[in-house]
Design an enzyme around this catalytic site. Sequence first.
Site, PDB file in Angstrom:
ATOM      1  N   GLU A 149       2.755  -5.506  -2.180  1.00 34.71           N
ATOM      2  CA  GLU A 149       3.264  -5.095  -0.872  1.00 34.71           C
ATOM      3  C   GLU A 149       2.131  -4.296  -0.235  1.00 34.71           C
ATOM      4  O   GLU A 149       1.881  -3.148  -0.596  1.00 34.71           O
ATOM      5  CB  GLU A 149       4.540  -4.264  -1.030  1.00 34.71           C
ATOM      6  CG  GLU A 149       5.281  -4.043   0.284  1.00 34.71           C
ATOM      7  CD  GLU A 149       4.880  -2.748   0.960  1.00 34.71           C
ATOM      8  OE1 GLU A 149       4.139  -2.819   1.968  1.00 34.71           O
ATOM      9  OE2 GLU A 149       5.304  -1.685   0.508  1.00 34.71           O
TER      10      GLU A 149
ATOM     11  N   ASN B  90       2.621   7.754   0.367  1.00 33.36           N
ATOM     12  CA  ASN B  90       3.326   7.948   1.637  1.00 33.36           C
ATOM     13  C   ASN B  90       4.847   7.927   1.518  1.00 33.36           C
ATOM     14  O   ASN B  90       5.531   8.591   2.277  1.00 33.36           O
ATOM     15  CB  ASN B  90       2.842   6.932   2.678  1.00 33.36           C
ATOM     16  CG  ASN B  90       3.097   5.500   2.259  1.00 33.36           C
ATOM     17  OD1 ASN B  90       2.979   5.151   1.088  1.00 33.36           O
ATOM     18  ND2 ASN B  90       3.438   4.650   3.213  1.00 33.36           N
TER      19      ASN B  90
ATOM     20  N   CYS C  72       3.933   1.489   6.298  1.00 36.98           N
ATOM     21  CA  CYS C  72       3.357   0.135   6.312  1.00 36.98           C
ATOM     22  C   CYS C  72       4.077  -0.807   7.265  1.00 36.98           C
ATOM     23  O   CYS C  72       3.471  -1.732   7.800  1.00 36.98           O
ATOM     24  CB  CYS C  72       3.329  -0.446   4.900  1.00 36.98           C
ATOM     25  SG  CYS C  72       4.949  -0.513   4.114  1.00 36.98           S
TER      26      CYS C  72
ATOM     27  N   GLY D 235       0.202  -0.782  -1.601  1.00 34.00           N
ATOM     28  CA  GLY D 235      -0.963  -0.053  -1.116  1.00 34.00           C
ATOM     29  C   GLY D 235      -1.775  -0.883  -0.149  1.00 34.00           C
ATOM     30  O   GLY D 235      -1.247  -1.756   0.545  1.00 34.00           O
TER      31      GLY D 235
ATOM     32  N   GLU E 137      10.727  -6.917  -2.868  1.00 32.76           N
ATOM     33  CA  GLU E 137      11.439  -5.857  -3.573  1.00 32.76           C
ATOM     34  C   GLU E 137      12.738  -5.620  -2.819  1.00 32.76           C
ATOM     35  O   GLU E 137      12.817  -5.834  -1.618  1.00 32.76           O
ATOM     36  CB  GLU E 137      10.591  -4.585  -3.627  1.00 32.76           C
ATOM     37  CG  GLU E 137       9.282  -4.778  -4.390  1.00 32.76           C
ATOM     38  CD  GLU E 137       8.416  -3.530  -4.410  1.00 32.76           C
ATOM     39  OE1 GLU E 137       8.454  -2.778  -3.424  1.00 32.76           O
ATOM     40  OE2 GLU E 137       7.704  -3.322  -5.399  1.00 32.76           O
TER      41      GLU E 137
END
Length: 478
Positions: A252, A154, A286, A230, A460
Amino acid sequence: MNGNYDPLYLFINGEWIGASERGTASVVDPATRKELGRVPLATAADLDRALQATQQAFNVWRAAFPIERARILKRAADLMRERAEHIATLMTLEEGKPLAESRDEVSRAAEYFEWFAEEARRIEGRVVPANRPGVQQLVKRQPIGPVAAFTPWNFPAITPARKLAAALAAGCSVIIKPGEESPATALALARALDDAGLPKGVLQVVFGVPDEVSRHLIASPIIRKVTFTGSVPIGRLLSARAAEGVKPITLELGGHGPVLVFNDADVQRAAVEGAANRYRGTGQVCISSTRFLVQRGVYDAFLEHFVKAAKALKVGNGLDPATQVGPLANPRQLEKMQALVADAVDCGATVLAGGKPIEGEGYFFEPTVLANVPMQARIMHEEPFGPIAVVMPFDELADGLQEANRLPYGLSAYAFTTNARTAIDVADGLEAGMIGINQYRIVATELPFGGMKESGHGSEGGVEGIEYYLTHKFISQA
């Protein structure tokens, strides 16, 4: 085939490897359902070669002076900017998002390489005073080792960029497996790094059957760190595999972003910007706002503004400059949206906008607004990862927080209020790794990106991002 689309390769030990004697997977333009190309799938021998190359290159790269690593990462960032229009076009072709969003993503991916280039020069240790004479005590931060990185389709530029830039800045070598549905964008980043002078073997890019690749790489004793972006189920699986080798993993994972809109908020702004945020990336984001929890006093006004904004969005091919919402990435996503809406309606929900696929070539689905959704509906528990928003009322702060925190996800959350006390209380009370107050744009290169609960662990971006690729070594010298 599309003439604007690059050939697809594996990248192992500095070599661009085509599909000869390998299986391939089709890469499809989600706006037209036409094949763009075929991505080669790594064999077991390819993965073994990548592992050997990454081990050998790690011993070289870890010894490189930080300023050398920084120069290469900065040069790669410059090349990404020079090639931004081409990379953005690749991204829109294979992922579907509007070209304006693709351009922004390429720009921000370059920023991550530039940011972590500077962080490479700030990997500092410390001297700790000893408790006896003649002893020197040092703490050094050193690269943890070769990294296996897994990224989804994505955000095919910014998600690999966060992982690669931090790991490479720390002195780690990396094998990355991007999503097979949007491979050309990640390969373009690898090309920029290669052209910037990254030594052979420091970066490998492989594609393949996800379960087979992850099992092979994580099981290898060469890999010392795993990072994954994911879904929650796959995150659990990879976490278990990493645990078998006592390997740290950064996760994540998914979210179901709640938005709390209070009676004193700028309701129109919360609604209009909320619709833009919800349907950005066709909802395949997300950290997207999903459940809009609106205090009862402004519920009707919010709903009116939100529905109007959703209906006004232009859906179409991402290459069209007028497009605001592109197609879903694949037929699985399209089928999922139909199933979620049908289930919600069967449970008694009201569809106030959208609710069905758009006829035509691509995987298009109308921006959808659901109200009066019963708690037993699937969408109240599952991350939709598509252009569906749920709007529901609440009464008091405690009620809103209870619903916002009800799910096991804890990635992003948002709140709109003009009351300072409410802002403090809601920020403290929300269980999420990233929180936006009176705004939806919460991602910045210099800030940590990550969640809590089942949305993962580790961060991150920001100064925190490089920490997960370093290990601390204590040295006591007499």
